[in-house]
Design an enzyme around this catalytic site. Sequence first.
Site, PDB file in Angstrom:
ATOM      1  N   ASP A 153      -8.964 -20.460   9.763  1.00 56.21           N
ATOM      2  CA  ASP A 153      -8.927 -19.021   9.513  1.00 56.21           C
ATOM      3  C   ASP A 153     -10.146 -18.415  10.220  1.00 56.21           C
ATOM      4  OD1 ASP A 153      -8.217 -16.613   8.324  1.00 56.21           O
ATOM      5  OD2 ASP A 153      -9.119 -17.083   6.401  1.00 56.21           O
ATOM      6  N   ASP A 177      -2.258 -23.768  -1.051  1.00 58.98           N
ATOM      7  CA  ASP A 177      -2.085 -23.328  -2.438  1.00 58.98           C
ATOM      8  C   ASP A 177      -2.116 -21.824  -2.627  1.00 58.98           C
ATOM      9  OD1 ASP A 177      -4.907 -22.994  -1.898  1.00 58.98           O
ATOM     10  OD2 ASP A 177      -5.165 -22.783  -4.059  1.00 58.98           O
TER      11      ASP A 177
HETATM   12  P1  5GP Z   1     -12.064 -20.748   7.179  1.00 64.58           P
HETATM   13  O1  5GP Z   1     -13.381 -21.403   6.868  1.00 64.58           O
HETATM   14  O2  5GP Z   1     -11.507 -21.142   8.517  1.00 64.58           O
HETATM   15  O3  5GP Z   1     -12.125 -19.264   7.024  1.00 64.58           O
HETATM   16  O4  5GP Z   1     -11.106 -21.169   6.027  1.00 64.58           O
HETATM   17  C1  5GP Z   1     -10.296 -22.229   6.071  1.00 64.58           C
HETATM   18  C2  5GP Z   1      -9.735 -22.544   4.702  1.00 64.58           C
HETATM   19  O5  5GP Z   1      -9.349 -21.369   3.985  1.00 64.58           O
HETATM   20  C3  5GP Z   1      -8.487 -23.358   4.865  1.00 64.58           C
HETATM   21  O6  5GP Z   1      -8.795 -24.715   4.945  1.00 64.58           O
HETATM   22  C4  5GP Z   1      -7.715 -22.995   3.625  1.00 64.58           C
HETATM   23  O7  5GP Z   1      -8.105 -23.832   2.570  1.00 64.58           O
HETATM   24  C5  5GP Z   1      -8.125 -21.585   3.299  1.00 64.58           C
HETATM   25  N1  5GP Z   1      -7.123 -20.623   3.781  1.00 64.58           N
HETATM   26  C6  5GP Z   1      -7.239 -19.769   4.818  1.00 64.58           C
HETATM   27  N2  5GP Z   1      -6.119 -19.048   4.970  1.00 64.58           N
HETATM   28  C7  5GP Z   1      -5.260 -19.458   4.015  1.00 64.58           C
HETATM   29  C8  5GP Z   1      -3.904 -19.105   3.664  1.00 64.58           C
HETATM   30  O8  5GP Z   1      -3.238 -18.240   4.261  1.00 64.58           O
HETATM   31  N3  5GP Z   1      -3.348 -19.777   2.607  1.00 64.58           N
HETATM   32  C9  5GP Z   1      -4.032 -20.716   1.907  1.00 64.58           C
HETATM   33  N4  5GP Z   1      -3.393 -21.312   0.894  1.00 64.58           N
HETATM   34  N5  5GP Z   1      -5.292 -21.088   2.214  1.00 64.58           N
HETATM   35  C10 5GP Z   1      -5.902 -20.460   3.261  1.00 64.58           C
END
Ligand code: 5GP
Length: 186
Positions: free
Chosen positions: A109, A165
């Site tokens: 993300d 989730d």
């Molecule tokens: P980042 O550090 O890249 O912002 O976040 C990554 C983490 O956020 C992912 O491993 C996941 O656990 C969570 N995440 C980001 N977007 C989503 C989404 O659309 N759905 C879910 N269930 N988790 C997400």
Amino acid sequence: MSGDNLQQYVDRILFTEEEIQRRVAEIGKQITADYANRNADLLVIGILKGASVFMADLLKHIDLDVEIDFMSVSSYGAGTVSSGDVRIIKDLEQPIMGKDVLIVEDIVDTGYTLKYLVENLLARGAHSVKIACMLDKAERRVTEIQGDYVGFPIPDEYVIGYGMDFNQKLRNLPFIGTLNPIYYRQ
Ligand code: 5GP
């Protein structure tokens, strides 16, 4: 959140079980080819809990002698927004000095989580660190992180299923979908 009909939580199915399985098999084949002539041990690290289902499926398509391990991390931010403040909740059970590391993650993300992990694992002496992620929300990225192996790009929508989730549930849906907006607001 109760009741036994999981379909009620789903707005749209983005990727069916068949589409996911086909793509995961392709990624496994690519990883097998890319690491076939390596000189170092290959350690595949699944990031709990979101990557658990992808990790299990992907491993079955990697035709190499690999070791596996798991890490759990949390990023503390305002509400559901990820921040750069990443903490390790469960660490590896072994040193990774000199190993080729493949991180298996559910979704990239902002990229904060993976940026922290890549830097952390390289600092421990990994020979190389690559990323396999099921989904890529590229428009949300605030770091330079990119997946080396990406299942599917997706738009900026909250997704559930295939390990991912909503309030710690719905990870067991065999497909990837968007959450019914009536639950999103709760
Ligand atoms: P980042 O550090 O890249 O912002 O976040 C990554 C983490 O956020 C992912 O491993 C996941 O656990 C969570 N995440 C980001 N977007 C989503 C989404 O659309 N759905 C879910 N269930 N988790 C997400």
